[in-house]
Design an enzyme around this catalytic site. Structure first.
Site, PDB file in Angstrom:
ATOM      1  N   GLY A  95       0.787  -1.218   0.000  1.00  0.00           N
ATOM      2  CA  GLY A  95       0.000   0.000   0.000  1.00  0.00           C
ATOM      3  C   GLY A  95       0.817   1.263   0.000  1.00  0.00           C
ATOM      4  N   ARG A  96       2.124   1.144   0.302  1.00  0.00           N
ATOM      5  CA  ARG A  96       2.991   2.323   0.266  1.00  0.00           C
ATOM      6  C   ARG A  96       4.415   1.982  -0.165  1.00  0.00           C
ATOM      7  NH1 ARG A  96       4.349   3.721   6.610  1.00  0.00           N
ATOM      8  NH2 ARG A  96       4.552   1.586   7.358  1.00  0.00           N
ATOM      9  N   LYS A 116      10.024   2.258   0.259  1.00  0.00           N
ATOM     10  CA  LYS A 116       8.919   2.207   1.218  1.00  0.00           C
ATOM     11  C   LYS A 116       8.505   3.628   1.574  1.00  0.00           C
ATOM     12  CE  LYS A 116       7.452   0.080   5.538  1.00  0.00           C
ATOM     13  NZ  LYS A 116       7.835  -0.843   6.639  1.00  0.00           N
ATOM     14  N   GLY A 129      -0.188   6.217   1.352  1.00  0.00           N
ATOM     15  CA  GLY A 129       0.957   5.659   0.647  1.00  0.00           C
ATOM     16  C   GLY A 129       2.289   6.198   1.085  1.00  0.00           C
ATOM     17  N   ARG A 186       5.855 -13.021   0.892  1.00  0.00           N
ATOM     18  CA  ARG A 186       5.497 -13.278   2.285  1.00  0.00           C
ATOM     19  C   ARG A 186       4.399 -14.334   2.372  1.00  0.00           C
ATOM     20  NH1 ARG A 186       4.827  -7.295   3.472  1.00  0.00           N
ATOM     21  NH2 ARG A 186       6.276  -7.070   1.762  1.00  0.00           N
ATOM     22  N   ASP A 255       1.052 -11.175   6.788  1.00  0.00           N
ATOM     23  CA  ASP A 255       1.598 -10.384   5.684  1.00  0.00           C
ATOM     24  C   ASP A 255       2.941  -9.774   6.052  1.00  0.00           C
ATOM     25  OD1 ASP A 255      -0.478  -8.875   7.298  1.00  0.00           O
ATOM     26  OD2 ASP A 255       0.580  -7.201   6.391  1.00  0.00           O
ATOM     27  N   ASN A 256       3.365  -9.908   7.309  1.00  0.00           N
ATOM     28  CA  ASN A 256       4.675  -9.424   7.740  1.00  0.00           C
ATOM     29  C   ASN A 256       5.657 -10.569   7.963  1.00  0.00           C
ATOM     30  OD1 ASN A 256       3.722  -6.795   7.729  1.00  0.00           O
ATOM     31  ND2 ASN A 256       3.275  -6.756   9.912  1.00  0.00           N
TER      32      ASN A 256
END
Length: 492
Positions: A95-96, A116, A129, A186, A255-256
């Protein structure tokens, strides 16, 4: 000597961009005005054969804030989903963050280069973002601190700032941190297709990851079960390393979680000060799901979510067999690391009890985790020695004395020599860690006066966390009282 490269000579390969747009969305970073270089990490530049002098170019900041594309890059945002605080979120994605592509170095290694904070993407949802200077400094310093500690991690090349305002809890300034990893795939990269009931992309992504990062499995008839087994082993070992060094990640959403077993997506992390197994570093984690002592369990929980996502391409029994190995791998590696922290040269049946008892009295006496293990290298194992500097770290000195007798007997049983043991222990017990208050001092100077000297000082210090650095002795001190009031959250 192999010549280092200019920015327009970096050897981009961009294998992830060769996958279909099922896996990503192509787009360029959103420009930011008046960029300036905050910090440059020459060690990370070495990984992609970048000439260190390139950081002095007038347009360097323009390239690494996303205003100008690096020649050969193919920017994209990766698609993924994931379980956040135990609840499945069907589409997350970058997202960013925008992946520029991967650079192959002279050794044949590939490093993905990602910006990032580079602006909105199709996966930003309602987000802006952007990243802020505060969080960028924290990720930049911690990724390099973890590397210095020998813990698998993403790396950080540079931070570039801009005065553009970004709204979080208050108005802050924007920044972009350039991070690098062999892969940014991931657990959630597989989950998104499982919950969409799309089997083909799961197999395609697994084949891609295996070919690039587990090539020894590519021709195996059972490559998918073996692949899961290796991810389980890497994750278990990573959790053991976190626990041994006293590191709390703070947001262990699926997701991490890196498919390669890297420490990934730094946010509200924290290194423990006084030992507290229930330590929660994330102010947003009201239920303590990601408390320090929960991390090994959450590692397995997340692997179970990954295994479920892989069931379209492997049997449930094979998935369960891979997961069953987790606890043994974690336990063996953790005990091995803790033996090393105690300077034990051999393995004995009662070692786990010796470790557990020390941690128990450390918790009861609120003893600083890093400071205690570093100073334990100076333990005098001679009969009758009192070790006043160690016992004075405990309110209940009698409890320490009892443990010290058991430790002394254990050392004598393997005929340990104090000088040799201290040398071993100092190689695995850091003197310097990135305590939250140290990061906060660097952030404050950067935000208030655009003074990045403390960022540079910490970057240099944390590259050698095990070394005596007399000129930096104050950075090994116990945290000041005001450090107790620092709060970090998911916006950090």
């Amino acid at each position: 000597m192999y010549p280092m490269k200019k920015l327009d000579q970096l050897n981009f390969a961009n294998s992830f961009a060769r996958l279909s747009e099922t896996f990503h969305s192509r787009l360029a970073p959103t420009p930011l005005p008046d960029p300036y270089l905050v910090s440059f990490n020459a060690d990370a530049a070495q990984l992609i054969d970048m000439d260190h002098g390139e950081a002095g170019r007038a347009d360097f900041a323009e390239h690494f804030i996303g205003n100008r594309l690096l020649p050969g890059s193919e920017p994209l945002a990766m698609l993924y989903a994931g379980h956040q605080f135990g609840h499945y979120v069907q589409q997350l994605g970058d997202g960013r963050a925008i992946l520029l592509g991967e650079v192959k170095n002279k050794a044949g290694e590939s490093w993905e280069v990602q910006l990032k904070g580079a602006g909105t993407t199709p996966y930003s949802r309602s987000g802006d973002g952007r990243a802020v200077l505060r969080s960028s400094i924290r990720e930049y310093l911690c990724s390099e601190a973890m590397h210095g500690l020998g813990i698998p991690t993403t790396r950080a090349l540079c931070i570039v700032g801009s005065d553009q305002e970004v709204y979080r809890e208050s108005i802050e300034s924007a920044a972009v941190v350039t991070r690098m990893a062999p892969s940014h795939v991931r657990f959630g990269s597989f989950e998104v297709f499982y919950y969409r009931k799309q089997q083909a992309p799961i197999a395609q992504l697994a084949d891609y990851v295996i070919e690039r990062h587990f090539p020894h499995l590519a021709a195996a008839p059972d490559k998918y079960p073996q692949f899961l087994g290796e991810v389980v082993a890497r994750t278990a070992q990573l959790m053991a390393k976190w626990q041994a060094v006293g590191f709390a990640h703070g947001v262990m959403n699926t997701d991490n979680m890196s498919i390669l077993g890297l420490t990934f997506d730094y946010g509200p992390f924290g290194f423990m000060d006084s030992y507290n197994p229930g330590y929660v570093c994330n102010h947003s984690d009201h239920g303590g799901r990601y408390a320090f002592d929960q991390q090994p369990h959450i590692g397995l929980w997340n692997l179970t979510a990954l295994a479920q996502a892989l069931t379209p391409i492997l049997a449930v029994d094979d998935a369960n067999a891979a997961l069953m190995r987790y606890e043994a791998i974690f336990g063996e590696h953790y005990l091995e690391l803790m033996r090393a922290k105690l300077g034990l040269a051999s393995a004995r049946p009662d070692d786990a009890a010796l470790v557990e008892k020390l941690l128990e009295i450390m918790q009861a006496n609120r003893v600083d985790y890093t400071h205690l293990f570093r100073s334990l290298g100076n333990f005098d194992s001679a009969p009758g020695a009192e070790n006043p500097r160690l016992r004075d770290q405990f309110i209940d000195r009698a409890a320490f004395d009892a443990w010290a007798e058991a430790y002394r007997a254990r050392l004598q049983a393997e005929q340990s020599t104090d000088a040799e043991r201290k040398e071993r222990m100092d190689r695995v017990n850091p003197k310097y860690i990135l305590r939250n208050y140290l990061a906060q001092v660097a952030i404050r100077k950067a935000e208030e006066s655009r003074d990045f000297s403390e960022v540079e000082r910490l970057l240099a210090l944390l590259k050698r966390p095990f070394d005596e650095q007399p000129e930096m002795e104050s950075y090994a001190a116990l945290p000041p009282d005001w450090a107790q009031h620092i709060e970090v959250s998911c916006s950090s």
